[in-house]
Scaffold this motif. Sequence first.
Motif, PDB file in Angstrom:
ATOM      1  N   GLN C  66       0.827  -1.205   0.000  1.00 18.77           N
ATOM      2  CA  GLN C  66       0.000   0.000   0.000  1.00 18.77           C
ATOM      3  C   GLN C  66       0.864   1.259   0.000  1.00 18.77           C
ATOM      4  OE1 GLN C  66      -2.612   0.175   3.392  1.00 18.77           O
ATOM      5  NE2 GLN C  66      -3.278   2.255   2.923  1.00 18.77           N
ATOM      6  N   PHE C  67       1.999   1.168   0.657  1.00 22.22           N
ATOM      7  CA  PHE C  67       2.870   2.340   0.749  1.00 22.22           C
ATOM      8  C   PHE C  67       3.471   2.696  -0.604  1.00 22.22           C
ATOM      9  CE2 PHE C  67       6.453   4.975   1.665  1.00 22.22           C
ATOM     10  CZ  PHE C  67       6.131   5.651   2.821  1.00 22.22           C
ATOM     11  N   THR C  84       1.548   9.033  -3.277  1.00 27.06           N
ATOM     12  CA  THR C  84       0.947   9.699  -2.122  1.00 27.06           C
ATOM     13  C   THR C  84       1.883   9.719  -0.914  1.00 27.06           C
ATOM     14  OG1 THR C  84      -1.180   8.918  -2.858  1.00 27.06           O
ATOM     15  CG2 THR C  84      -1.048   9.738  -0.598  1.00 27.06           C
ATOM     16  N   TYR C  85       2.300   8.523  -0.509  1.00 25.37           N
ATOM     17  CA  TYR C  85       3.076   8.444   0.741  1.00 25.37           C
ATOM     18  C   TYR C  85       4.512   8.843   0.519  1.00 25.37           C
ATOM     19  CZ  TYR C  85      -1.191   6.006   1.682  1.00 25.37           C
ATOM     20  OH  TYR C  85      -2.520   5.699   1.771  1.00 25.37           O
ATOM     21  N   ILE C  86       5.039   8.490  -0.672  1.00 22.14           N
ATOM     22  CA  ILE C  86       6.377   8.969  -1.001  1.00 22.14           C
ATOM     23  C   ILE C  86       6.354  10.495  -0.969  1.00 22.14           C
ATOM     24  CG2 ILE C  86       8.158   9.020  -2.788  1.00 22.14           C
ATOM     25  CD1 ILE C  86       7.125   6.240  -3.662  1.00 22.14           C
ATOM     26  N   GLY C  87       5.244  11.051  -1.454  1.00 20.77           N
ATOM     27  CA  GLY C  87       5.088  12.508  -1.455  1.00 20.77           C
ATOM     28  C   GLY C  87       5.081  13.075  -0.044  1.00 20.77           C
ATOM     29  N   ILE C  88       4.355  12.399   0.857  1.00 23.30           N
ATOM     30  CA  ILE C  88       4.308  12.853   2.252  1.00 23.30           C
ATOM     31  C   ILE C  88       5.712  12.812   2.857  1.00 23.30           C
ATOM     32  CG2 ILE C  88       3.490  12.267   4.565  1.00 23.30           C
ATOM     33  CD1 ILE C  88       0.893  11.273   3.215  1.00 23.30           C
ATOM     34  N   PHE C  89       6.424  11.714   2.573  1.00 23.86           N
ATOM     35  CA  PHE C  89       7.788  11.606   3.095  1.00 23.86           C
ATOM     36  C   PHE C  89       8.665  12.682   2.482  1.00 23.86           C
ATOM     37  CE2 PHE C  89       8.817   7.823   5.748  1.00 23.86           C
ATOM     38  CZ  PHE C  89       7.517   7.489   6.045  1.00 23.86           C
ATOM     39  N   TRP C  90       8.500  12.886   1.171  1.00 17.05           N
ATOM     40  CA  TRP C  90       9.326  13.881   0.494  1.00 17.05           C
ATOM     41  C   TRP C  90       9.055  15.265   1.074  1.00 17.05           C
ATOM     42  CZ3 TRP C  90      13.589  14.853  -1.521  1.00 17.05           C
ATOM     43  CH2 TRP C  90      13.804  15.999  -2.281  1.00 17.05           C
ATOM     44  N   ARG C  91       7.764  15.588   1.297  1.00 18.25           N
ATOM     45  CA  ARG C  91       7.442  16.902   1.852  1.00 18.25           C
ATOM     46  C   ARG C  91       8.041  17.049   3.252  1.00 18.25           C
ATOM     47  NH1 ARG C  91       1.981  17.653   0.951  1.00 18.25           N
ATOM     48  NH2 ARG C  91       1.491  16.321   2.703  1.00 18.25           N
ATOM     49  N   ASN C 274      -5.292   1.668  10.695  1.00 20.65           N
ATOM     50  CA  ASN C 274      -4.534   0.654   9.960  1.00 20.65           C
ATOM     51  C   ASN C 274      -3.174   0.471  10.622  1.00 20.65           C
ATOM     52  OD1 ASN C 274      -3.241  -0.940   8.084  1.00 20.65           O
ATOM     53  ND2 ASN C 274      -4.069   0.153   6.319  1.00 20.65           N
ATOM     54  N   TRP C 275      -3.130  -0.426  11.599  1.00 22.15           N
ATOM     55  CA  TRP C 275      -1.905  -0.598  12.392  1.00 22.15           C
ATOM     56  C   TRP C 275      -0.717  -1.082  11.572  1.00 22.15           C
ATOM     57  CZ3 TRP C 275      -2.217  -1.969  18.217  1.00 22.15           C
ATOM     58  CH2 TRP C 275      -3.177  -1.133  18.840  1.00 22.15           C
ATOM     59  N   PRO C 276      -0.881  -2.119  10.757  1.00 29.27           N
ATOM     60  CA  PRO C 276       0.302  -2.559   9.995  1.00 29.27           C
ATOM     61  C   PRO C 276       0.855  -1.443   9.109  1.00 29.27           C
ATOM     62  CG  PRO C 276      -1.407  -4.216   9.909  1.00 29.27           C
ATOM     63  CD  PRO C 276      -2.023  -3.007  10.555  1.00 29.27           C
ATOM     64  N   PHE C 277      -0.038  -0.659   8.511  1.00 27.13           N
ATOM     65  CA  PHE C 277       0.440   0.420   7.653  1.00 27.13           C
ATOM     66  C   PHE C 277       1.186   1.472   8.472  1.00 27.13           C
ATOM     67  CE2 PHE C 277      -0.112   4.466   5.414  1.00 27.13           C
ATOM     68  CZ  PHE C 277       0.523   4.136   4.234  1.00 27.13           C
ATOM     69  N   GLY C 278       0.635   1.822   9.627  1.00 30.07           N
ATOM     70  CA  GLY C 278       1.310   2.774  10.504  1.00 30.07           C
ATOM     71  C   GLY C 278       2.674   2.255  10.928  1.00 30.07           C
ATOM     72  N   ALA C 279       2.726   0.953  11.250  1.00 29.49           N
ATOM     73  CA  ALA C 279       4.001   0.350  11.655  1.00 29.49           C
ATOM     74  C   ALA C 279       4.981   0.374  10.494  1.00 29.49           C
ATOM     75  CB  ALA C 279       3.769  -1.088  12.145  1.00 29.49           C
ATOM     76  N   ALA C 280       4.482   0.107   9.275  1.00 26.68           N
ATOM     77  CA  ALA C 280       5.366   0.113   8.103  1.00 26.68           C
ATOM     78  C   ALA C 280       5.909   1.519   7.862  1.00 26.68           C
ATOM     79  CB  ALA C 280       4.614  -0.395   6.874  1.00 26.68           C
TER      80      ALA C 280
END
Lengths: 268, 339, 306
Positions: C66-67, C84-91, C274-280
């Motif tokens: 999902q990430f 999406t998430y790469i973008g959040i990390f990049w920001r 979404n715990w696994p996603f948060g953990a990832a």
Amino acid sequence: MKQLDLRRFPGFFAITLACVFVLYAPLMVVAVYSFNESTSITRWGGFSLSWYADVFTGPESPKFQRAALNSLIIAVLAGSGATLIATSAAVAMHRAGRFKAKTASFALINLPLMVPEVVTAVASLIFFTAIGFSGGIGTILLAHLAFCIPFAYLPIAARMQSISDSYEQAAMDLYATPKEAFRLILLPLMMPGIFSGFLLAFIISLDDFLITNFVKGAGVETLPTAIFGAVKQGIKPNIMAISTLMLGVSVVFVTLSWLIGRSGQKTQ
Amino acid sequence: MNKFLATSLIALTASAASAQELKLYNWFEYMPQELLDKFTAETGITVTMDTYDSNEALLASLKAGKLGAYDIAVPGDYMVKILGDEGMLGSFTPDEIPNHGNIEEQWLNVPFDEGRKSSVPYQWGSTSFAVNRDVFDGDINDTAIIFSPPEELAGKINVLDTSGETLTLASMHLAIPQCTSDRDQLKALNALVTEAKASWASFGSDVAKDVLTSGDAAAGMIWNGFSAKARNEGANIEYAYPKQGVIVWMDNLTLLKDAPNRDSALAFMNFMLEPENAAALTNFAQYSGGVKGMAEFLDPEVANSPENNPPEGTKTVFVEACPEEIQVMYDAIWTNLKK
Amino acid sequence: MAAMAPGGASNSEIYKGNAGKLLLPTWLVIGFFLLIPVALMAIYSFLTKEFRGGVIWEFSLTAYDQFFLNRGLFGDEPPSIEWTYIGIFWRSIWQAGLATVLCLLIGFPTAWFIATRAPRDRTIWLLIVTVPYWVNLLIRTVSMKFLIRDEGPLNALLLSTGIIDAPLGLINTNLAVQLGLFYSYLPFMVLPVYAAVERYDFALSEAAADLYASRWTILRLVILPVVKPGIIAGCILVFVPSLGAFLAPDLLGGAKSFMIGSLIEEQFKGAAGNWPFGAAAAMILMTIVMIVLLVYARSQTREAKA
């Protein structure tokens, strides 16, 4: 040729003043507005101490007082626990020569500094949920204890580095037991470091919001989580009064630790 | 001798009672301290209250190990259903709560708790939005105010930080059903909120009143009673009754599974079903109660507020609890929105 | 607060053989309440999510999938890279990086100025700079929010003096988050840089000046390389906490655009559940930070050898 003053760079003084201004402006503005008579936080209605009275006697005061008490209990316990553990660790790192797992131990002590706070928070939440532990301030205390250790360790280790072991050696040559040498010689010499370590750990525990917010048990608030809950509903003047009081406490603490640090330098 | 026995018995029960406690998990700014103090004075039960800011946050927290730590929570209608389906509720029989009969007829056999075996009414009200009349003086009774706002309001809008109400209001704007599995409808919903986000200033539920009174936002999704409070605090705002309808909800004192103090919980429910106490709560929270005989204790300003008296013919919608395979798509839209 | 290296001046052996005993509490506490939790979190990132929070103990790569991969809103489109998430990390990385640069631009001259005062004045200046750091981070962030909000004192001042004729509209923007991060972590930059400058030997500058180097050339070619370790330490102390910050984006950014910290928080405390996603996401954040620290550690050892 005109001699260059090599210590001076044009503009650096101005930047320093700007830096100090930036650091203090928000805090000062809040401090000023905490003395505002008006209930409206943006309009000035004259000088008043009413919000300070509100902090101690107002309708929300029991909540904040309980939260402050919790914060204090946790910070004192976690701070002293971490200081004890860090002192013992510092003695090992500086008085036990080379040993197996020294590098690993060193990395472990510093691990809480390297793991981002939000990761520690999530990991602690998962851990406490998995083992089914959700007891009052216990979860907060244990999480704080772990991440306060490196903060207590830093000043203690820094102090240890400058204490030569010749005093202890001399004492032991005069038939002091290692325990006596520690208690009568090393410990007093370490004291300024231990005290700064405790102060640092204490403040770090007091400061923490994120980890506390993740692991706190039912019905338990610390000052930061209580303030966070309150400011979400609006920055009210009583919050500003609390903030200003905390600023005052911080000033006292820093001055205290500075004075102790100075006396420590003198005795050396 | 008898008198001595009686006094010591009273003393015993009193000391036992004083050790009793109640762990309450409630919405923020939803319970006046005076009422809790009154409860403690009457029963000797001390109350500890924590707060949350959305039904979803309540669920998340209970899932994260807090079930068994609290006696009572105050979920909205659809969340009572979800908690029930998840097996997270306790239950009681009506005769365990003497005031159970005080529940208004219309709130007794509710779909989320048939016959009221786990919950009793707390407050009910509506969700739409309020607009600052100094900033915008046009027609506000249209969900377009939030989802395709006029120029004056663009960039100055706060929306509730909860997928349940925000996505439901968006569905009403598009006139699509809730919990739809129709792809085009879901795509349209996703497109709507993604585009509308450009004109939103912030997401926040607990800040919903403050942003309006402080002027940080000129319009914001808000609950009717909270909007009334903002107006009373001096904001020149008007609560809207959009032609697409408003969301109606009921929050309920709900007995949780593994409640550590079940007796205290039932005593508290009974206390809150007392008309005078229900009215005191209503006067504070400024929504509406669900208890018979409250009228005489109600503050007329609250009872007659424009926020509590929707115009004739206002459409009302309850938020639905979607089945898992559909909810994941709404969750995806929400996450996508908040990135 | 660059980590104090073991050994050093006092590599004494008085308690030789007792290291295990003395370090046991450290191993127990950090092991139990940090190492094991982080390991458990790593395991959770490979589990199946339970609907609405929690996990099911079944191995799954869904969280990472999902990430990194986009399979459309309904999960059945051919996978492409999920930005999406790469973008959040990049920001987040961009915001943290910018905060670091800003802190350096203000922090270095400040540290330099303080370190070149007479010793007595130095402590006073240091005290002035460190006091705000001891004030609760939450309080500082709230103060900043109060100052810059549209109806707040800053806008009131600028409006009344006629410098602007409409509020700046700073609050709830990325700029406000940036300001918050900069403000929160500025003292972290000043202190290590100060420590490095204080040890700087001005004979180096004099030698360079004798060779007709200008003031700024000396700064660039002599001073900066010498105090570099302090600068790097300061950068790390600003960058790492900025990267995982939660309070600044939540209070100053209007919780509108996720940063890493708020994205992770939402998985555990918010609607997503979404715990696994948060953990990832937490695992990926930790990996980034560990890489930064490893690069730093390697550069340190290289320098120590050189």
